[in-house]
Design a protein around this motif. Structure first.
Motif, PDB file in Angstrom:
ATOM      1  N   ALA A  56       0.197   1.765  -5.095  1.00 30.33           N
ATOM      2  CA  ALA A  56       0.668   1.681  -3.704  1.00 30.33           C
ATOM      3  C   ALA A  56       1.981   0.911  -3.614  1.00 30.33           C
ATOM      4  CB  ALA A  56      -0.393   1.024  -2.823  1.00 30.33           C
ATOM      5  N   LEU A  57       2.116  -0.160  -4.374  1.00 28.80           N
ATOM      6  CA  LEU A  57       3.363  -0.921  -4.401  1.00 28.80           C
ATOM      7  C   LEU A  57       4.505  -0.057  -4.934  1.00 28.80           C
ATOM      8  CD1 LEU A  57       4.938  -3.580  -4.114  1.00 28.80           C
ATOM      9  CD2 LEU A  57       4.178  -4.141  -6.451  1.00 28.80           C
ATOM     10  N   ALA A  58       4.248   0.671  -6.001  1.00 30.55           N
ATOM     11  CA  ALA A  58       5.266   1.560  -6.562  1.00 30.55           C
ATOM     12  C   ALA A  58       5.703   2.607  -5.530  1.00 30.55           C
ATOM     13  CB  ALA A  58       4.734   2.251  -7.818  1.00 30.55           C
ATOM     14  N   MET A  59       4.748   3.127  -4.785  1.00 32.54           N
ATOM     15  CA  MET A  59       5.071   4.127  -3.769  1.00 32.54           C
ATOM     16  C   MET A  59       5.870   3.502  -2.622  1.00 32.54           C
ATOM     17  SD  MET A  59       1.506   6.280  -3.773  1.00 32.54           S
ATOM     18  CE  MET A  59       1.963   7.362  -2.427  1.00 32.54           C
ATOM     19  N   ARG A  60       5.474   2.310  -2.167  1.00 33.45           N
ATOM     20  CA  ARG A  60       6.224   1.641  -1.097  1.00 33.45           C
ATOM     21  C   ARG A  60       7.654   1.311  -1.515  1.00 33.45           C
ATOM     22  NH1 ARG A  60       1.301  -1.033  -0.446  1.00 33.45           N
ATOM     23  NH2 ARG A  60       2.082  -2.879  -1.525  1.00 33.45           N
ATOM     24  N   GLN A  61       7.833   0.997  -2.779  1.00 31.83           N
ATOM     25  CA  GLN A  61       9.160   0.669  -3.295  1.00 31.83           C
ATOM     26  C   GLN A  61       9.944   1.918  -3.719  1.00 31.83           C
ATOM     27  OE1 GLN A  61      10.537  -2.447  -3.156  1.00 31.83           O
ATOM     28  NE2 GLN A  61       8.673  -2.766  -1.959  1.00 31.83           N
ATOM     29  N   ARG A  62       9.335   3.079  -3.509  1.00 30.55           N
ATOM     30  CA  ARG A  62       9.957   4.375  -3.807  1.00 30.55           C
ATOM     31  C   ARG A  62      10.363   4.495  -5.273  1.00 30.55           C
ATOM     32  NH1 ARG A  62      10.349   7.807  -0.341  1.00 30.55           N
ATOM     33  NH2 ARG A  62      12.320   8.746  -0.908  1.00 30.55           N
ATOM     34  N   MET A  63       9.524   3.942  -6.152  1.00 36.20           N
ATOM     35  CA  MET A  63       9.747   4.079  -7.584  1.00 36.20           C
ATOM     36  C   MET A  63       9.541   5.531  -7.983  1.00 36.20           C
ATOM     37  SD  MET A  63       7.746   0.815  -9.226  1.00 36.20           S
ATOM     38  CE  MET A  63       8.314   1.070 -10.901  1.00 36.20           C
ATOM     39  N   SER A  64      10.279   5.944  -8.980  1.00 35.87           N
ATOM     40  CA  SER A  64      10.038   7.281  -9.524  1.00 35.87           C
ATOM     41  C   SER A  64       8.823   7.212 -10.447  1.00 35.87           C
ATOM     42  CB  SER A  64      11.259   7.769 -10.303  1.00 35.87           C
ATOM     43  OG  SER A  64      11.397   7.029 -11.502  1.00 35.87           O
ATOM     44  N   ALA A  65       8.276   8.373 -10.733  1.00 36.12           N
ATOM     45  CA  ALA A  65       7.146   8.431 -11.659  1.00 36.12           C
ATOM     46  C   ALA A  65       7.562   7.884 -13.023  1.00 36.12           C
ATOM     47  CB  ALA A  65       6.651   9.863 -11.775  1.00 36.12           C
ATOM     48  N   ALA A  66       8.792   8.153 -13.443  1.00 37.56           N
ATOM     49  CA  ALA A  66       9.279   7.657 -14.735  1.00 37.56           C
ATOM     50  C   ALA A  66       9.390   6.136 -14.743  1.00 37.56           C
ATOM     51  CB  ALA A  66      10.626   8.291 -15.066  1.00 37.56           C
ATOM     52  N   GLU A  67       9.807   5.559 -13.637  1.00 35.95           N
ATOM     53  CA  GLU A  67       9.915   4.093 -13.572  1.00 35.95           C
ATOM     54  C   GLU A  67       8.541   3.442 -13.707  1.00 35.95           C
ATOM     55  OE1 GLU A  67      13.785   3.167 -10.844  1.00 35.95           O
ATOM     56  OE2 GLU A  67      12.049   4.073  -9.844  1.00 35.95           O
ATOM     57  N   LEU A  68       7.524   4.009 -13.072  1.00 31.64           N
ATOM     58  CA  LEU A  68       6.175   3.476 -13.205  1.00 31.64           C
ATOM     59  C   LEU A  68       5.654   3.732 -14.619  1.00 31.64           C
ATOM     60  CD1 LEU A  68       3.779   2.023 -11.949  1.00 31.64           C
ATOM     61  CD2 LEU A  68       2.991   4.245 -11.072  1.00 31.64           C
ATOM     62  N   ARG A  69       5.906   4.916 -15.133  1.00 30.84           N
ATOM     63  CA  ARG A  69       5.455   5.283 -16.488  1.00 30.84           C
ATOM     64  C   ARG A  69       5.985   4.319 -17.544  1.00 30.84           C
ATOM     65  NH1 ARG A  69       8.806   9.901 -18.179  1.00 30.84           N
ATOM     66  NH2 ARG A  69      10.182   8.165 -18.671  1.00 30.84           N
TER      67      ARG A  69
END
Length: 102
Positions: free
Chosen positions: A68-81
């Motif tokens: 949820a934090l990654a989504m709120r911060q508009r991270m890309s899937a690659a950034e989270l990966r």
């Protein structure tokens, strides 16, 4: 957002999904003796932003906050990966599941 909801909005999506029992980089569920479940991500094909996720596994109540934090911060899937996660933990699975997107 589910895959169906995204498609209803006219978005092109990419899906990364894997059964927990098949995730080599996720030892925590095996350690506690409960490898049931899945992890699924819905990602916008153009922007690579995470639109939604389904997390059904041991410790998902904690992993969902990170997603949820990654989504709120508009991270890309690659950034989270590409994050480095604690070992052994259920967050380690994010590296492997999101790697399916290339």
């Amino acid at each position: 957002m589910s895959e169906e909801q995204a498609e209803q909005q006219g978005l092109q999506v990419r899906i990364a999904v894997k059964k927990v029992s098949e995730i080599a980089a996720m030892p925590r569920p095996k350690i506690v003796g409960d490898p049931r479940g899945i992890i699924k991500f819905v990602v916008d094909a153009r922007s690579e932003k995470i639109l939604g996720a389904a997390l059904m596994h041991v410790d998902s109540q904690e992993v969902v906050n990170l997603v949820a934090l990654a989504m709120r911060q508009r991270m890309s899937a690659a950034e989270l990966r590409d994050q480095i996660f604690t070992h052994p933990s259920s967050t380690e699975a994010l590296n492997e599941v999101l790697a399916q997107l290339g």
